[in-house]
Write a protein that holds these residues in place. Structure first.
Motif, PDB file in Angstrom:
ATOM      1  N   ARG A 158       0.806  -1.215   0.000  1.00 23.61           N
ATOM      2  CA  ARG A 158       0.000   0.000   0.000  1.00 23.61           C
ATOM      3  C   ARG A 158       0.841   1.268   0.000  1.00 23.61           C
ATOM      4  O   ARG A 158       0.647   2.143  -0.840  1.00 23.61           O
ATOM      5  CB  ARG A 158      -0.926   0.017   1.227  1.00 23.61           C
ATOM      6  CG  ARG A 158      -2.053  -0.992   1.189  1.00 23.61           C
ATOM      7  CD  ARG A 158      -3.143  -0.624   2.188  1.00 23.61           C
ATOM      8  NE  ARG A 158      -2.627  -0.314   3.512  1.00 23.61           N
ATOM      9  CZ  ARG A 158      -2.921  -0.986   4.612  1.00 23.61           C
ATOM     10  NH1 ARG A 158      -3.713  -2.026   4.544  1.00 23.61           N
ATOM     11  NH2 ARG A 158      -2.443  -0.633   5.773  1.00 23.61           N
ATOM     12  N   THR A 159       1.772   1.369   0.936  1.00 18.53           N
ATOM     13  CA  THR A 159       2.477   2.642   1.080  1.00 18.53           C
ATOM     14  C   THR A 159       3.792   2.446   1.828  1.00 18.53           C
ATOM     15  O   THR A 159       4.038   1.389   2.414  1.00 18.53           O
ATOM     16  CB  THR A 159       1.599   3.657   1.843  1.00 18.53           C
ATOM     17  OG1 THR A 159       2.223   4.934   1.810  1.00 18.53           O
ATOM     18  CG2 THR A 159       1.425   3.255   3.302  1.00 18.53           C
ATOM     19  N   VAL A 160       4.626   3.482   1.798  1.00 19.20           N
ATOM     20  CA  VAL A 160       5.862   3.521   2.583  1.00 19.20           C
ATOM     21  C   VAL A 160       5.799   4.748   3.483  1.00 19.20           C
ATOM     22  O   VAL A 160       5.461   5.847   3.011  1.00 19.20           O
ATOM     23  CB  VAL A 160       7.110   3.595   1.663  1.00 19.20           C
ATOM     24  CG1 VAL A 160       8.377   3.758   2.498  1.00 19.20           C
ATOM     25  CG2 VAL A 160       7.207   2.349   0.796  1.00 19.20           C
ATOM     26  N   ARG A 161       6.138   4.562   4.738  1.00 17.92           N
ATOM     27  CA  ARG A 161       6.140   5.675   5.693  1.00 17.92           C
ATOM     28  C   ARG A 161       7.482   5.747   6.401  1.00 17.92           C
ATOM     29  O   ARG A 161       8.117   4.724   6.653  1.00 17.92           O
ATOM     30  CB  ARG A 161       5.017   5.511   6.730  1.00 17.92           C
ATOM     31  CG  ARG A 161       3.619   5.495   6.130  1.00 17.92           C
ATOM     32  CD  ARG A 161       2.554   5.531   7.212  1.00 17.92           C
ATOM     33  NE  ARG A 161       1.221   5.398   6.638  1.00 17.92           N
ATOM     34  CZ  ARG A 161       0.527   6.412   6.125  1.00 17.92           C
ATOM     35  NH1 ARG A 161       1.063   7.620   6.130  1.00 17.92           N
ATOM     36  NH2 ARG A 161      -0.682   6.213   5.630  1.00 17.92           N
ATOM     37  N   TYR A 211      12.475   3.202   7.278  1.00 15.82           N
ATOM     38  CA  TYR A 211      11.098   3.302   6.793  1.00 15.82           C
ATOM     39  C   TYR A 211      10.311   2.042   7.150  1.00 15.82           C
ATOM     40  O   TYR A 211      10.872   1.014   7.529  1.00 15.82           O
ATOM     41  CB  TYR A 211      11.087   3.488   5.263  1.00 15.82           C
ATOM     42  CG  TYR A 211      11.838   4.712   4.811  1.00 15.82           C
ATOM     43  CD1 TYR A 211      11.191   5.931   4.635  1.00 15.82           C
ATOM     44  CD2 TYR A 211      13.213   4.647   4.568  1.00 15.82           C
ATOM     45  CE1 TYR A 211      11.881   7.059   4.231  1.00 15.82           C
ATOM     46  CE2 TYR A 211      13.918   5.783   4.171  1.00 15.82           C
ATOM     47  CZ  TYR A 211      13.240   6.982   4.001  1.00 15.82           C
ATOM     48  OH  TYR A 211      13.942   8.099   3.612  1.00 15.82           O
ATOM     49  N   ILE A 251       7.452  -0.354   5.194  1.00  9.97           N
ATOM     50  CA  ILE A 251       6.637  -0.725   4.051  1.00  9.97           C
ATOM     51  C   ILE A 251       5.351  -1.336   4.609  1.00  9.97           C
ATOM     52  O   ILE A 251       5.387  -2.340   5.319  1.00  9.97           O
ATOM     53  CB  ILE A 251       7.347  -1.749   3.145  1.00  9.97           C
ATOM     54  CG1 ILE A 251       8.663  -1.173   2.607  1.00  9.97           C
ATOM     55  CG2 ILE A 251       6.435  -2.173   2.005  1.00  9.97           C
ATOM     56  CD1 ILE A 251       9.495  -2.198   1.831  1.00  9.97           C
ATOM     57  N   GLU A 252       4.220  -0.724   4.297  1.00  9.47           N
ATOM     58  CA  GLU A 252       2.950  -1.164   4.855  1.00  9.47           C
ATOM     59  C   GLU A 252       2.123  -1.898   3.802  1.00  9.47           C
ATOM     60  O   GLU A 252       2.071  -1.485   2.645  1.00  9.47           O
ATOM     61  CB  GLU A 252       2.182   0.032   5.409  1.00  9.47           C
ATOM     62  CG  GLU A 252       2.928   0.733   6.544  1.00  9.47           C
ATOM     63  CD  GLU A 252       2.126   1.852   7.162  1.00  9.47           C
ATOM     64  OE1 GLU A 252       1.095   2.258   6.575  1.00  9.47           O
ATOM     65  OE2 GLU A 252       2.525   2.325   8.242  1.00  9.47           O
ATOM     66  N   SER A 253       1.508  -2.982   4.229  1.00  5.42           N
ATOM     67  CA  SER A 253       0.665  -3.782   3.340  1.00  5.42           C
ATOM     68  C   SER A 253      -0.495  -4.345   4.150  1.00  5.42           C
ATOM     69  O   SER A 253      -0.563  -4.162   5.373  1.00  5.42           O
ATOM     70  CB  SER A 253       1.476  -4.923   2.719  1.00  5.42           C
ATOM     71  OG  SER A 253       1.794  -5.894   3.702  1.00  5.42           O
ATOM     72  N   ARG A 260       3.456  -4.708   8.343  1.00  2.00           N
ATOM     73  CA  ARG A 260       4.482  -3.778   7.891  1.00  2.00           C
ATOM     74  C   ARG A 260       5.861  -4.381   8.069  1.00  2.00           C
ATOM     75  O   ARG A 260       6.073  -5.217   8.952  1.00  2.00           O
ATOM     76  CB  ARG A 260       4.394  -2.442   8.627  1.00  2.00           C
ATOM     77  CG  ARG A 260       4.590  -2.512  10.133  1.00  2.00           C
ATOM     78  CD  ARG A 260       4.455  -1.120  10.728  1.00  2.00           C
ATOM     79  NE  ARG A 260       4.835  -1.111  12.141  1.00  2.00           N
ATOM     80  CZ  ARG A 260       4.955  -0.011  12.870  1.00  2.00           C
ATOM     81  NH1 ARG A 260       4.720   1.173  12.319  1.00  2.00           N
ATOM     82  NH2 ARG A 260       5.317  -0.078  14.140  1.00  2.00           N
ATOM     83  N   TRP A 306       8.008   3.540  -4.378  1.00  2.00           N
ATOM     84  CA  TRP A 306       6.958   4.420  -3.870  1.00  2.00           C
ATOM     85  C   TRP A 306       7.366   5.867  -4.118  1.00  2.00           C
ATOM     86  O   TRP A 306       8.426   6.304  -3.682  1.00  2.00           O
ATOM     87  CB  TRP A 306       6.747   4.181  -2.368  1.00  2.00           C
ATOM     88  CG  TRP A 306       5.767   5.111  -1.717  1.00  2.00           C
ATOM     89  CD1 TRP A 306       6.044   6.152  -0.892  1.00  2.00           C
ATOM     90  CD2 TRP A 306       4.347   5.061  -1.836  1.00  2.00           C
ATOM     91  NE1 TRP A 306       4.899   6.772  -0.479  1.00  2.00           N
ATOM     92  CE2 TRP A 306       3.828   6.120  -1.054  1.00  2.00           C
ATOM     93  CE3 TRP A 306       3.464   4.243  -2.542  1.00  2.00           C
ATOM     94  CZ2 TRP A 306       2.453   6.372  -0.953  1.00  2.00           C
ATOM     95  CZ3 TRP A 306       2.102   4.495  -2.435  1.00  2.00           C
ATOM     96  CH2 TRP A 306       1.614   5.540  -1.648  1.00  2.00           C
ATOM     97  N   GLU A 307       6.553   6.568  -4.855  1.00  2.00           N
ATOM     98  CA  GLU A 307       6.761   7.983  -5.160  1.00  2.00           C
ATOM     99  C   GLU A 307       8.171   8.253  -5.694  1.00  2.00           C
ATOM    100  O   GLU A 307       8.860   9.192  -5.279  1.00  2.00           O
ATOM    101  CB  GLU A 307       6.464   8.845  -3.933  1.00  2.00           C
ATOM    102  CG  GLU A 307       4.986   8.775  -3.521  1.00  2.00           C
ATOM    103  CD  GLU A 307       4.648   9.709  -2.374  1.00  2.00           C
ATOM    104  OE1 GLU A 307       5.576  10.185  -1.688  1.00  2.00           O
ATOM    105  OE2 GLU A 307       3.442   9.956  -2.174  1.00  2.00           O
ATOM    106  N   TYR A 312      12.634   1.065  -2.272  1.00  2.00           N
ATOM    107  CA  TYR A 312      12.916   0.692  -0.887  1.00  2.00           C
ATOM    108  C   TYR A 312      13.203  -0.805  -0.802  1.00  2.00           C
ATOM    109  O   TYR A 312      12.615  -1.602  -1.530  1.00  2.00           O
ATOM    110  CB  TYR A 312      11.732   1.048   0.015  1.00  2.00           C
ATOM    111  CG  TYR A 312      11.449   2.530   0.063  1.00  2.00           C
ATOM    112  CD1 TYR A 312      12.027   3.344   1.021  1.00  2.00           C
ATOM    113  CD2 TYR A 312      10.610   3.114  -0.893  1.00  2.00           C
ATOM    114  CE1 TYR A 312      11.773   4.712   1.049  1.00  2.00           C
ATOM    115  CE2 TYR A 312      10.361   4.477  -0.876  1.00  2.00           C
ATOM    116  CZ  TYR A 312      10.942   5.269   0.100  1.00  2.00           C
ATOM    117  OH  TYR A 312      10.699   6.622   0.112  1.00  2.00           O
TER     118      TYR A 312
END
Length: 230
Positions: free
Chosen positions: A5-8, A17, A19-21, A25, A46-47, A51
């Motif tokens: 889904r995303t990286v935060r 960071y 990595i979220e799924s 994570r 991501w963006e 990663y």
């Protein structure tokens, strides 16, 4: 990565960071060499940034972070003396964190893992490989300058003395050490917690203990000691 889904960004540590799924994570670093894995780790984009997932079962530093490490002195631009570099699994993630402005001096005693490490160093300009015995820091003193952090992962009975020898040579007052302490390499007959306490006391005269983090279940009978030179 399935369900990605995303990286935060990690809330505390720049350069680290999540990595979220849908499955949860995973810890990660931004890949310094996009398009290349180091040890078969997953990569996601991501963006506009790639990663690399960071496996706590293969990296004690990742395990320490997941276990709640409160402070992490390795950051962008850091100069790190890494003792016990092996084939470079954790080294590669530290390389991602310190970036192009940082430097990691990678000391490894065994020729076999050094061959793999050399391949990694050929791709990453912030890595300097050194085939040497960490018990003798004077032997590579001319190759190492101005380090902010000593990272040590050397499973030997005299691992605490190895750290102190290198700290005396390379760390100024206020410098940091991230020490991965393996209890069973010191004494297989004693309780690991007793060994951790004893080694912390042995370090106190020269190093200030800041944090101790036991790494079970990721690394059995290991602890991460974060220390600052007095």
């Amino acid at each position: 990565m399935r369900g990605f889904r995303t990286v935060r960004s990690h809330a505390k540590f720049p350069g680290v960071y999540w990595i979220e799924s849908k499955e949860g994570r995973k810890l990660a670093t931004a890949n310094l060499i996009p398009g290349r894995s180091v040890y078969g780790e997953e990569r996601v984009e991501w963006e506009g940034t790639e990663y690399r997932s960071w496996d706590p079962y293969r990296s004690k530093l990742a395990a320490a972070i997941i276990k709640g490490m409160k402070s992490m002195p390795i950051r962008e631009g850091s100069r790190v003396l890494y003792l016990g570099a092996a084939t470079g699994t954790t080294v590669s993630h530290v390389s991602d964190i310190v970036g192009k402005m940082g430097m990691i001096y990678c000391v490894e005693i065994s020729p076999r893992p050094m061959r793999d490490l050399l391949s990694l160093c050929a791709l990453r300009e912030n890595l300097s490989p050194i085939l040497a015995d960490a018990r003798n820091p004077q032997s590579y003193g001319m190759l190492v300058t101005g380090v902010d952090v000593i990272y040590q992962d050397v499973a030997q009975p005299d691992q605490t003395e190895i750290l102190l020898r290198n700290a005396r040579v390379f760390l100024s007052s206020g410098g940091w050490a991230v020490f991965m302490l393996k209890a069973r390499s010191i004494d297989v007959t004693k309780d690991p917690q007793e060994i951790f306490r004893g080694e912390v006391e042995a370090l106190r005269e020269e190093m200030e203990p800041v944090e101790v983090r036991v790494l079970d279940p990721y690394e059995k009978d290991h602890a991460m000691l974060l220390l600052r030179k007095k």
